[in-house]
Scaffold this motif. Sequence first.
Motif, short mmCIF file in Angstrom:
data_model
loop_
_atom_site.label_atom_id
_atom_site.label_comp_id
_atom_site.label_asym_id
_atom_site.label_seq_id
_atom_site.Cartn_x
_atom_site.Cartn_y
_atom_site.Cartn_z
N HIS A 279 0.72 -1.17 -0.06
CA HIS A 279 -0.01 0.09 -0.29
C HIS A 279 1.14 1.10 -0.01
N GLU A 280 0.53 2.15 -0.75
CA GLU A 280 1.24 3.49 -0.77
C GLU A 280 0.91 4.19 0.56
N ALA A 281 -0.48 4.10 1.02
CA ALA A 281 -0.86 4.82 2.21
C ALA A 281 -1.46 3.84 3.38
N ILE A 282 -1.22 4.29 4.47
CA ILE A 282 -2.12 3.82 5.67
C ILE A 282 -2.35 4.68 6.45
N LEU A 283 -3.64 4.57 7.06
CA LEU A 283 -4.57 5.61 7.86
C LEU A 283 -4.95 4.93 9.15
N VAL A 284 -4.95 5.68 10.10
CA VAL A 284 -5.66 5.41 11.46
C VAL A 284 -6.40 6.92 11.67
N GLY A 285 -7.12 6.51 12.80
CA GLY A 285 -8.08 7.68 13.22
C GLY A 285 -6.96 8.17 14.24
N ARG A 286 -7.45 9.36 14.80
CA ARG A 286 -6.62 10.20 15.66
C ARG A 286 -6.68 9.41 17.03
N THR B 93 -6.76 6.21 17.86
CA THR B 93 -6.05 5.22 17.80
C THR B 93 -4.56 5.68 17.56
N TYR B 94 -4.27 6.69 17.06
CA TYR B 94 -3.05 7.33 16.81
C TYR B 94 -2.41 7.70 18.22
N GLU B 95 -3.28 8.54 19.07
CA GLU B 95 -2.79 9.05 20.22
C GLU B 95 -2.76 8.01 21.26
N ALA B 96 -3.64 6.94 21.22
CA ALA B 96 -3.81 6.01 22.35
C ALA B 96 -2.60 4.82 22.10
N ASP B 97 -2.38 4.72 20.79
CA ASP B 97 -1.07 3.47 20.59
C ASP B 97 -0.14 3.84 20.14
N ALA B 98 0.03 5.33 19.47
CA ALA B 98 1.34 5.44 18.78
C ALA B 98 1.73 4.41 17.82
N PRO B 99 1.11 4.06 17.00
CA PRO B 99 1.39 2.86 16.26
C PRO B 99 2.63 3.53 15.16
N ARG B 100 3.52 2.52 14.84
CA ARG B 100 4.60 2.99 13.89
C ARG B 100 4.11 3.01 12.57
N LEU B 101 3.17 2.06 12.04
CA LEU B 101 2.51 1.87 10.94
C LEU B 101 3.65 1.72 9.99
N ASP B 102 4.66 1.07 9.99
CA ASP B 102 5.78 0.94 9.19
C ASP B 102 5.83 -0.64 9.10
N VAL B 103 6.73 -0.76 7.81
CA VAL B 103 6.81 -2.37 7.63
C VAL B 103 8.14 -2.71 8.11
N ARG B 104 8.01 -3.74 9.21
CA ARG B 104 9.32 -4.22 9.93
C ARG B 104 9.52 -5.71 9.45
N LEU B 105 9.57 -5.93 8.09
CA LEU B 105 10.00 -7.13 7.54
C LEU B 105 11.36 -7.06 7.00
N PRO B 106 12.14 -7.96 7.13
CA PRO B 106 13.32 -7.92 6.65
C PRO B 106 13.57 -7.84 5.31
N GLY B 107 14.25 -6.73 4.78
CA GLY B 107 14.32 -6.37 3.24
C GLY B 107 13.33 -5.62 2.96
N LEU B 108 12.11 -5.37 3.62
CA LEU B 108 11.00 -4.71 3.09
C LEU B 108 11.07 -3.32 3.79
N GLU B 109 11.92 -3.01 4.84
CA GLU B 109 11.79 -1.65 5.53
C GLU B 109 11.52 -0.58 4.70
N GLU B 110 12.17 -0.36 3.51
CA GLU B 110 12.01 0.72 2.49
C GLU B 110 10.52 0.88 1.97
N ARG B 111 9.86 -0.16 2.25
CA ARG B 111 8.49 0.01 1.55
C ARG B 111 7.24 0.21 2.55
N SER B 112 7.88 1.05 3.72
CA SER B 112 6.84 1.44 4.79
C SER B 112 5.96 2.60 3.71
#
Lengths: 362, 362
Positions: B183-190, B192-211
Amino acid sequence: MGAALALAERGRGRTAPNPNVGCVIVDDAGRVVGRCWTQPGGRPHAEAMALAEAGERARGATAYVTLEPCAHVSTRGPACSDSLIAAGVTRVVAGIEDPDPRTAGSGFARLREAGVAVTAGVRAEDARRSMAGFLTRLALGRPFVTLKLATSLDGCIAMADGTSRWITGAESRAHAHLERSRHEAILVGRGTYEADAPRLDVRLPGLEERSPERVILSTRPHPSGAARLPPSPAGRGKMLLKAAKGEGGWLSIPSPQAIIDLPADHLLVEGGAQTAAAFLRADLVDRLLLYRAPILIGGGKPGIADVGLSDLSAAHGRWRLADARRLGVDRLEVYERASCLPASSPTSAPSAASNSAATRES
Amino acid sequence: MGAALALAERGRGRTAPNPNVGCVIVDDAGRVVGRCWTQPGGRPHAEAMALAEAGERARGATAYVTLEPCAHVSTRGPACSDSLIAAGVTRVVAGIEDPDPRTAGSGFARLREAGVAVTAGVRAEDARRSMAGFLTRLALGRPFVTLKLATSLDGCIAMADGTSRWITGAESRAHAHLERSRHEAILVGRGTYEADAPRLDVRLPGLEERSPERVILSTRPHPSGAARLPPSPAGRGKMLLKAAKGEGGWLSIPSPQAIIDLPADHLLVEGGAQTAAAFLRADLVDRLLLYRAPILIGGGKPGIADVGLSDLSAAHGRWRLADARRLGVDRLEVYERASCLPASSPTSAPSAASNSAATRES
């Protein structure tokens, strides 16, 4: 054995306190000469019925039976192991050993002593699943409890206003009625009973007589609505399962005694959310039937109320998927306890087992 | 074509505004001589890459390509149909016709005029699913929206106290990160963002640049927590999708303009319940990713808030199961709109389509 297991299903929910056994007799030419299942009320046994059908053709035949043939004589019939020997059966292929201490291996022993070849443990897991009600009653002194939920994809059993007709489709509802026919007793909480006035019967053509006993979980000895409960088609009465109001305002668990007293080896819990939670809190659910429609409700009523979960890790490892299938556009998932079903060996059963076994008819 | 479709997945979420195409070139001895996918940013096209790999071996070969080769010349490269002809490819097997009005059948026509055998419509449904982002942008002028939920069997995304780590297992979470990379974009509500502070990135080896780009759905132009949003590993910025407070206190839907403005053909909505409901209310969800752990929470937080459902019948017929699989002990179900994905013919697209197409790079 597959055929015997399928036949055994015909007796499920009708043979308590005896196990629902299936039996197929095949002659040495490979022809099926007898096939039957334990009859309603528990007698005649499956083997007796199949032997009667086979008659002289049982001589030299193989009997496939889901449970070890009994070794104990009852006022209601002879021991099946003796009957098989007398009929001239030369080989017995069995699912599991009978944990009933009156048999518990002595059926196999008697057959072998008479020169009958015995192969035990064939499709044992399926046999245990098939007779889960009998085995649970014997091992734990209570019925095998199935919790049924019919939900949307987001886990709602109704809209916020309570509307629940219909979430799942006709195929799911027919399957749920088939499941009812496999249970001696069905239970709802008083709230669900008073709100929905469910009939809780079996409305499948030909199976109307197999409606289970209906049970209401109530904190009051005589729920206000109980008098309005219509008689079931089978003319059965109703029972009230007493429960005391617990902490947090939820219904507390039914007492073990109340569950033991139910004249049922299979209990189907159909809701609502507080009743489901009460059974889960007490760790009294052995199987989950999850009917799920491909719809989203959003903000609807959840299927399970607070179960007193302390942390998420405590929720893991309890359930394993036993079956998944499509029913029309819906999906059915069946989960079982991740721990094994009650062991078939009486030595591993708690002390309640022998007490319970001692009171069993046969 | 299966191989070409698999290759096309490598570009998903990286090729906007161009489609993620896969191409395999096979010589007349059945050897694969070229294979590639549309590169990040949309160029070079899959066919150009595969032809470069094949070189002279493309002469007399067959090209399997998930989308009709383009017929329009761009400053960034020649038309692929011309390149295939020039390379001596004698047969093209394609998934679907390119709905881009600049091609729209003229790629196939040009190939046929040059004597190239063309077979179109091979695994068309899979090709449409593969390029759903591109097709949705072209037909509807907005990204293809996937809603992800990770729940217990009873549909909870967290315990009553908000605890949600972890409901699903490591395999599910890894798969969810793989989906993020598509996905080019990922969305959460505010919330969830404020409660969980999610990183919303890709943490798979070799795919980090694809967040993916991270988006917050907020009724305020500048959520209080936005400044604290850590930079993603790929160094991308953040965007704020404005939304007005709607009836009932829920966040209202994002404006169509706001969705159109997202530099994304694929948007992944990861929650929470009010954000999920806002997208569902607006009928802006094209696909559901349901990760379900075999646990019961009971009385937990539901995944979807009120979506304004008028009656149960209105909920039916919207979703169909596209995929179901096990991920460790969890299960993943993918549901798609029961209605077809946007048609590949531009004639059936709303007026936004041509406007959108006109602004597309190629």
